[in-house]
Structures are given as C-alpha cells and as structure tokens.
Scaffold this motif. Structure first.
Motif, mmCIF file in Angstrom:
data_model
loop_
_atom_site.group_PDB
_atom_site.id
_atom_site.type_symbol
_atom_site.label_atom_id
_atom_site.label_comp_id
_atom_site.label_asym_id
_atom_site.label_seq_id
_atom_site.Cartn_x
_atom_site.Cartn_y
_atom_site.Cartn_z
ATOM 1 N N VAL A 100 1.045 -1.156 -0.024
ATOM 2 C CA VAL A 100 -0.031 -0.060 0.041
ATOM 3 C C VAL A 100 0.979 1.385 0.005
ATOM 4 O O VAL A 100 0.558 2.224 -0.575
ATOM 5 N N LEU A 101 1.922 1.262 0.823
ATOM 6 C CA LEU A 101 2.715 2.502 0.914
ATOM 7 C C LEU A 101 3.454 2.718 -0.434
ATOM 8 O O LEU A 101 3.675 3.800 -0.636
ATOM 9 N N THR A 102 3.859 1.656 -1.193
ATOM 10 C CA THR A 102 4.566 1.890 -2.404
ATOM 11 C C THR A 102 3.646 2.309 -3.363
ATOM 12 O O THR A 102 4.160 3.127 -4.134
ATOM 13 N N HIS A 103 2.364 1.774 -3.419
ATOM 14 C CA HIS A 103 1.593 2.376 -4.349
ATOM 15 C C HIS A 103 1.293 3.856 -4.287
ATOM 16 O O HIS A 103 0.812 4.598 -5.239
ATOM 17 N N ILE A 104 0.995 4.168 -2.760
ATOM 18 C CA ILE A 104 0.815 5.660 -2.490
ATOM 19 C C ILE A 104 1.885 6.603 -3.256
ATOM 20 O O ILE A 104 1.665 7.657 -3.741
ATOM 21 N N VAL A 105 3.130 6.233 -2.845
ATOM 22 C CA VAL A 105 4.341 6.961 -3.342
ATOM 23 C C VAL A 105 4.243 7.141 -4.860
ATOM 24 O O VAL A 105 4.379 8.333 -5.526
ATOM 25 N N ARG A 106 4.234 5.854 -5.529
ATOM 26 C CA ARG A 106 4.168 5.722 -6.838
ATOM 27 C C ARG A 106 2.827 6.758 -7.511
ATOM 28 O O ARG A 106 3.162 7.476 -8.496
ATOM 29 N N SER A 107 1.836 6.457 -7.073
ATOM 30 C CA SER A 107 0.575 7.289 -7.361
ATOM 31 C C SER A 107 0.948 8.716 -7.135
ATOM 32 O O SER A 107 0.447 9.527 -8.193
ATOM 33 N N ALA A 108 1.361 9.088 -6.081
ATOM 34 C CA ALA A 108 1.775 10.720 -5.950
ATOM 35 C C ALA A 108 2.538 11.234 -6.912
ATOM 36 O O ALA A 108 2.282 12.072 -7.305
ATOM 37 N N CYS A 109 3.779 10.517 -7.259
ATOM 38 C CA CYS A 109 4.748 10.863 -8.234
ATOM 39 C C CYS A 109 4.024 10.928 -9.434
ATOM 40 O O CYS A 109 4.134 12.307 -10.226
ATOM 41 N N GLY A 110 3.201 10.093 -9.837
ATOM 42 C CA GLY A 110 2.542 10.159 -11.510
ATOM 43 C C GLY A 110 1.482 11.281 -11.342
ATOM 44 O O GLY A 110 1.381 11.873 -12.328
ATOM 45 N N LEU A 111 0.885 11.373 -10.170
ATOM 46 C CA LEU A 111 -0.193 12.621 -10.207
ATOM 47 C C LEU A 111 0.118 13.925 -10.439
ATOM 48 O O LEU A 111 -0.396 14.635 -11.271
ATOM 49 N N VAL A 112 1.403 14.350 -9.969
ATOM 50 C CA VAL A 112 2.052 15.444 -10.087
ATOM 51 C C VAL A 112 3.021 15.775 -10.717
ATOM 52 O O VAL A 112 3.620 16.858 -10.962
ATOM 53 N N GLY A 113 3.586 14.592 -11.435
ATOM 54 C CA GLY A 113 4.557 14.648 -12.062
ATOM 55 C C GLY A 113 5.990 15.054 -11.456
ATOM 56 O O GLY A 113 6.761 15.804 -11.725
ATOM 57 N N ALA A 114 6.152 14.417 -10.196
ATOM 58 C CA ALA A 114 7.487 14.464 -9.505
ATOM 59 C C ALA A 114 8.457 13.460 -9.966
ATOM 60 O O ALA A 114 8.014 12.203 -10.161
ATOM 61 N N HIS A 115 9.771 14.059 -9.895
ATOM 62 C CA HIS A 115 10.768 12.990 -10.155
ATOM 63 C C HIS A 115 11.093 12.155 -9.043
ATOM 64 O O HIS A 115 11.304 10.788 -9.433
ATOM 65 N N TYR A 116 11.130 12.553 -7.997
ATOM 66 C CA TYR A 116 11.360 11.790 -6.683
ATOM 67 C C TYR A 116 10.233 11.979 -5.747
ATOM 68 O O TYR A 116 9.556 12.777 -5.716
ATOM 69 N N GLY A 117 9.785 10.850 -5.041
ATOM 70 C CA GLY A 117 8.942 10.791 -4.107
ATOM 71 C C GLY A 117 9.352 9.968 -2.765
ATOM 72 O O GLY A 117 10.111 8.954 -3.145
ATOM 73 N N ALA A 118 8.597 10.099 -1.865
ATOM 74 C CA ALA A 118 9.162 9.488 -0.647
ATOM 75 C C ALA A 118 7.787 9.464 0.342
ATOM 76 O O ALA A 118 7.005 10.572 0.505
ATOM 77 N N LEU A 119 7.685 8.615 1.224
ATOM 78 C CA LEU A 119 6.580 8.426 2.282
ATOM 79 C C LEU A 119 7.321 8.109 3.493
ATOM 80 O O LEU A 119 8.050 7.019 3.699
ATOM 81 N N GLY A 120 7.462 9.035 4.421
ATOM 82 C CA GLY A 120 8.048 8.967 5.657
ATOM 83 C C GLY A 120 6.984 8.415 6.806
ATOM 84 O O GLY A 120 6.063 8.890 6.952
ATOM 85 N N VAL A 121 7.156 7.340 7.382
ATOM 86 C CA VAL A 121 6.071 6.824 8.769
ATOM 87 C C VAL A 121 6.791 7.363 9.726
ATOM 88 O O VAL A 121 8.098 7.085 10.068
#
Lengths: 140, 560
Positions: free
Chosen positions: B36-57
């Motif tokens: 789920v966490l991996t999906h979230i970061v990937r979707s977020a990057c795709g959504l706004v066109g970011a080169h790098y994305g991360a999710l810190g828990v």
C-alpha cells in the motif's frame, strides 16, 4: 497527535545507530546495562552489550566474566519487551576497543570510573564519535 | 474556480480529477501495508509529475521517522546515500507542523539542513501529511517536478486529496493485518492447548506446539527445549522452513547463557547483522544447525509457570530485519507461558492416571498382607494344633502336608506383594507410546499417538487385552512401514466403559493385497474372541491412505 511514547517496542529497524553498553567485569555492569536499556528504549535503537575483557585471561576466567555480565544484562532487560540486542565479548584494551566499536553508534554507555584511576569514561568522552553517557557507580 | 467539497480544494480541470480518481483507486490496491505504501508514493509521483517521491512513516512517539519508502531512486543511489533519513530539516518541519508545504528552492528554506553525500540534488518540493484516524501517520514528500517547473496550487490540492485516500488505505491494511495476526495467535493458542491436553503423546504435542508458533510468528524456525530433572536443557521438538530444522531435536543446550535466560523468565530478542562477528554463540549455532543464516532475528522465550520456567521456546526469522519479529515478541511470551501451564496440566493428568494404578496396587498389596496372609496363617496354626489332637498317623501326615502347602502359599503371596511394590513395572500407556516411537526409524518419520481414556487402569484392560492392543499396533505399523510409502501415521486408542478401539491410519498409497494376510487374519481372530471386530478401510481420502480399526469388548464373557 499522540506524543506519549509507548513503554515497549519503540524500536525502529535501521533508523538509529546502536546503543552500545560498554561492560567491564567490575561489579558495575548491571547499572551500566540498565542505563543502556533506558537509552535504547528512548532512541528506538538496537542494544549491543559489549564486554571488554583483558588479554591474558584463561578460558575459564573469560567464560566466568562473560557469564557474570550476561546475567547483569539479562537482569537489566527485565520488563522490557521487543528491544533487539546483541551480546559480544571482545578481548583488548577497553578504551580503544570501545572507540572502535562505537563508530556509527548512537550512544555509548559506560561506568564513570573517575575514582578508580582507569579513566576509561573520560577518554571515551574525549574521543568517541558518538555521545557518551557515564553512569555513576553509586547508582549502579 | 475553486469548489469547496468537504473542505478539500478540488483541482480545476476534469483531467486532473480523472487522474486523481485513478491514483486513489491505485492506492486502494493491495492489502499488505508495504504494498500500500509503495502504491501511494508511486501514485503521488505520477499524479503531480514529480521526479522523486517518498513516504516517511512516523515513529509511534512522533519524534522522527521509522520507515522511508521511496520512488525514483535507483538501487545504487539508495546504497550510496546509506541509512534512511531520521526526520530532520525539511522532513522534520513537516513532522512538527503537519501542514502541506510547497517550496521552489528546497535548499533556501531556513529549516534546510542539506543533503547527505551521494544524494541527488533536489530543487522544487511539495509535502503533505497523511492522517490515519485523525493522527499523523507520516508524510508524503515529492520533489523536482518534471520540466523544472514549480509545483502548483492544483498539485497541492491533488496531493492533499490523495493523502486522505492514502490514510484510509493504510488504515484498512493495518486493521486487516492486526485482525489476521490476532486470529493466527488465538488459533495457535487454542490448538496448542488442545493438542497438549488431548492425551496425545508429549512428542507429537510438542511438534504441534512448535509448528503453530512458527506459523503465527511468521518465522523460519521454532524449537522448544525443556529442562530435565538435572536442569539440562534439551531440544525436544523443532520445525522450520529448512528440513534441517528437525535434525536439532535431541541437542542439549550446554552454553550456560541458556539457563540464565531460562531462570530470568524474560524473553530475549537477539539481532545480529550481516558482517558482524558470530560471537553471538547463543543463537548463531542453533540457527546454522537448522539451516538458517547465522545472522538475523531470534527470540528466546522462557516458558514460565509461577516463578519457574519449564523450558525455552526459540523462534528464528530469516536474514535481515522485519517488524514481524517485534510484533511477535508479546504474543510469543503469552504463547510460551500458556504452553508451560498446559504442559504442567498434561503431566499432572498423566501422573494422576499413574497414581491411580499405583494406589490400586498398594491397596491390593495391603489387603493381601493384612487379610489374606493373616487368615492363611491362622488356618495353618489351627491345623497344627488339630494335628496334635488327631490320633491317626495318616490324618497327622495329611494335616502336616496341608500346613506346608499353606506356608508355601504365604511365601508366594509375599513374593507377589513384593512384585506389586516394584516401581519399574511398566504402565500400558507408556508401553504403547514407546512401541509407536520405536517405529520412527523403519517409517522414516515419527508417528503420532493419541490416547483417550485411562489405559493404565488394570481393572478395565486385563493382561490379555494389553497384549492384544500392543500386537495390533505392532502389526499395523509394520504393515505401514513395509508397504504403504506413507509420510505420516497416527495411532488412536479410545477406551470407554465397554470397549477398547484402536485405529492406525496412514497417508500412503492405500492397501496393497500382498496375498499374505495371516497377520491381519490373526488380528481379526483376536478381535472376534473378545466380541470385537477388525475393519480395514482404503483409500481413506484422495485415493490414498489406509485405516485399520480394531475393537474389543472389555469383559466379553460378562465376568464382571
């Protein structure tokens, strides 16, 4: 947001360096071990109990020293669940051994040996890469 | 125009609404939290066109990050950067002020602390907190919008909306995981206690104990070591993903540290990492002998009853580190303690049955001594005095013979009483368990035994029935060993008020008619003599397996 630290299992894999308990077979190992357990719980770190023994000990003396400090460490861990630890016995001069072992560590806990003339704590404070916590012997 | 919908600012174009919807659906995919966490970061990057994305828990105490899932970083980059961030600088700013944050130049912000060596340069930044049930779970960090552009108002609105969906997806995954692992532990506790108390022999009950522990803890190895009367710990059962795990059964744990942990009653969680010296002899030797890598996580859990411990439950996970081991620490202790109580109860059950037999023997011996011998003795004395007044030498001679006979009888009875007091006399349940265990070698696996009812009650199971029972089990198990090619077998003995039924079931190739049925015919004869029956069923299921059921009445001729 909840900021109450949970009493147990705040350990966070791979995020903090280790907390190193520098144990010597000087009768104060349990106090040092207890302080180190507290530090590891606070930091969410793995706890390394490192016992430094002198060179030239017989196998039996080494085993006895190992057993005595292991007991002290297990007693210090009483009631604390889910903190990962590691037990090591290293032969050598305590100060350089501890300095070497604490590269990349989060903290080093040693007994305050000011009055014994050994000055291991003072030298660790001066040279260690990580913060050093000294435990007064009377508290041990 | 901005629309206000449940407090969320919605993006302007229908395009981004569609992309958002797609991203939200993506986030909901997968049931495991890491996915789920991996999906979230990937979707977020795709959504706004970011080169790098991360999710810190966030850590449970909210004082830093405990997990850092990234997108856009190559494996080499991650290795070069080294340990993940703990949450200082801009990352920390979002932790202390959980509000969306947008920057054109990351490095110019007053909170910036710089990047570690090996970190790719980053310029534009967009961050937003993810809340789960109103509490901050972690933060989404996005950098370097494609084309070197700044992140826009729309981007921010999209990420805030995605973060809301992410929070729900995380909550679901967590609940599912907790429910699953909770159910696994409660199933494990129930099955383990039933196995131990069902009259199963201790060995197969302990096998069950370690199997359930391994499953519930999602571990690679589970072993149980019990302390003998001399205090020596010996591994009694072991199971693992590597077949070598079973080979450590019978190994004594001689290192004194094991006993220190046993006496402390406190569980110990050991962790050694790759590259560290294997001085950690406690877990490393056992792990290697069981086919596990020497490094990894190992839990040593004393099985405590009251102030003492019966033994240790040792659970090992594979290489590396996972939360699973830490989550299992508490349930493992409960499991081990319940196992200890149940083991005590099972032993008490067994001892009680044995005690009943011994008490019975004691009573019979006492009766024989106090009543029978005294009477015979009195009769002998009576005859002796009678012989003095008997005139005829023939009568005197017969009376003297009778007295000698009585003397001999008294001697015999004394010998029998002595025999009844002998402690070494085997009880049937032990004999049966021993017989079944003796087939481990020819079978190539340890068959299990379940004993229901008190076989050791000699008033119910007489000597003849005892011999029959042992013969039936011996014949049936040697048939399994010779012909069945089985991988497991179970012997179940059920004794009730009227009959004894013993069944031997295997999972082999089914009954093979070898033309030589004298063994089975013999068993059938024995059953019929006792008003019972022999039944053979094959295949049992899936076209495999054989069950032999032998039954006999306890008192076929109505003698009692």
């Amino acid at each position: 947001m909840s900021t109450v630290p949970s009493r147990t299992v705040p350990y966070q894999p791979g995020l903090s360096g280790d907390v190193v308990a520098g144990l010597l077979n000087d009768g104060h190992a349990e106090g040092v071990a207890r302080a180190a357990v507290g530090e590891a719980v606070r930091r969410g770190a793995r706890l390394r109990f490192v016992q430094v023994v002198d060179e030239g000990l017989s196998a039996q003396e080494r085993a006895d020293a190992d057993q005595a400090t292991f007991r002290a460490a297990v007693r210090a861990l009483r009631g604390v669940r889910g903190i990962p630890c590691r037990f090591e016995v290293v032969t050598g001069d305590p100060t350089p051994t501890l300095l070497e072992l604490t590269r990349g560590a989060a903290a080093l806990i040693v007994g305050d040996d000011q009055d014994t003339g050994q000055q291991i704590a003072r030298r660790c404070i001066a040279h260690a890469e990580c913060p050093v916590v000294t435990v007064p012997f009377h508290a041990a | 125009m901005h629309e206000n919908l449940h407090g969320l600012r919605m993006p302007r174009s229908a395009d981004s609404a569609a992309t958002l919807l797609g991203a939200v659906l993506d986030v909901g995919r997968g049931l495991q939290l890491p996915d789920v966490l991996t999906h979230i970061v990937r979707s977020a990057c795709g959504l706004v066109g970011a080169h790098y994305g991360a999710l810190g828990v966030l850590r449970p105490d909210g004082q830093g990050l405990m997990e850092f899932v990234t997108e856009g970083f190559s494996r080499e980059m991650v290795q070069r950067i080294g340990s993940p961030p703990v949450g200082r600088g801009i990352l920390g700013l979002l932790i202390s002020h959980p509000e969306p944050l947008r920057l054109s130049r990351l490095s110019e912000h007053p909170s910036a602390v710089g990047m570690p060596p090996g970190h790719p340069p980053m310029t534009t930044f967009l961050g937003a907190p993810i809340r789960v049930r109103g509490e901050v779970f972690g933060n989404l960090y996005l950098t370097d919008k494609v084309g070197g552009l700044d992140f826009t108002d729309d981007d921010e609105a999209l990420i805030v909306a995605l973060a809301t969906a992410a929070g729900m997806a995380i909550d679901n995954a967590r609940m599912l995981h907790n429910a699953r692992s909770g159910r696994q532990w409660s199933d494990a506790l129930r099955e383990m206690s039933q196995a131990l108390l069902s009259g199963r022999d201790q060995r197969s009950a302990l096998s069950m104990l370690v199997e359930r522990a391994q499953q519930a803890a999602e571990a690679e190895l589970a072993a149980v070591a019990l302390a003998g009367e001399d205090g020596q710990l010996v591994i009694e059962a072991s199971t693992g993903s590597d077949p070598r795990a079973r080979l450590i059964v019978g190994t004594p744990l001689t290192e004194p540290h094991w006993v220190t942990v046993l006496d402390s009653g406190e569980p110990l969680l050991l962790l050694s990492r790759e590259g560290e010296a294997v001085t950690d002899s406690l877990a490393a030797q056992l792990r290697e002998a069981s086919g596990l890598p020497a490094h990894g996580q190992t839990a040593i859990v004393p099985m405590t009853v009251g102030s003492g411990s019966l033994g240790l439950l040792v659970v090992g996970w594979g290489e590396g580190e996972s939360h699973t081991a830490y989550d299992a620490a508490e349930p493992l202790k409960q499991y081990a303690d319940l196992a200890a109580v149940t083991l005590m109860a099972a032993t008490a059950q067994h001892d009680r049955a044995r005690m009943i037999v011994l008490e019975d023997r004691e009573r019979i011996a006492r009766d024989m001594h106090d009543v029978v011998i005294q009477r015979l003795f009195a009769t002998g004395l009576g005859l002796q005095s009678a012989s003095r007044v008997a005139g005829h030498p023939f009568v005197q001679g017969r009376l003297a013979e009778a007295v000698d006979e009585l003397d001999l009888a008294i001697k015999d009875i004394r010998a029998m009483i002595f025999g009844l007091h002998q402690p070494g006399t085997a009880v049937l349940s032990d004999e049966l368990v021993e017989l079944v265990e003796s087939f481990s070698d020819p079978l190539g696996f340890a068959p299990t035994v379940v004993i229901d009812g008190n076989l050791d009650d000699s008033t119910a199971v007489d000597e003849g029935l005892r011999l029959d029972l042992l013969a039936v089990v011996r014949e049936a198990l040697s048939n399994v060993a010779r012909h069945a090619q089985a991988s497991s077998a179970e012997v179940v003995s059920v004794l009730d008020r009227v009959s004894l039924t013993v069944s031997v079931q295997d999972d082999g190739i089914g009954f093979v008619d070898t033309g030589r049925r004298s063994g089975l015919a013999n068993l059938a004869d024995r059953a019929r003599l006792r008003g019972g029956d022999l039944a053979l069923r094959s295949p049992v299921r899936d076209n495999r397996g054989t069950t032999v059921v032998w039954s006999a009445l306890l008192h076929p001729k109505g003698l009692r």
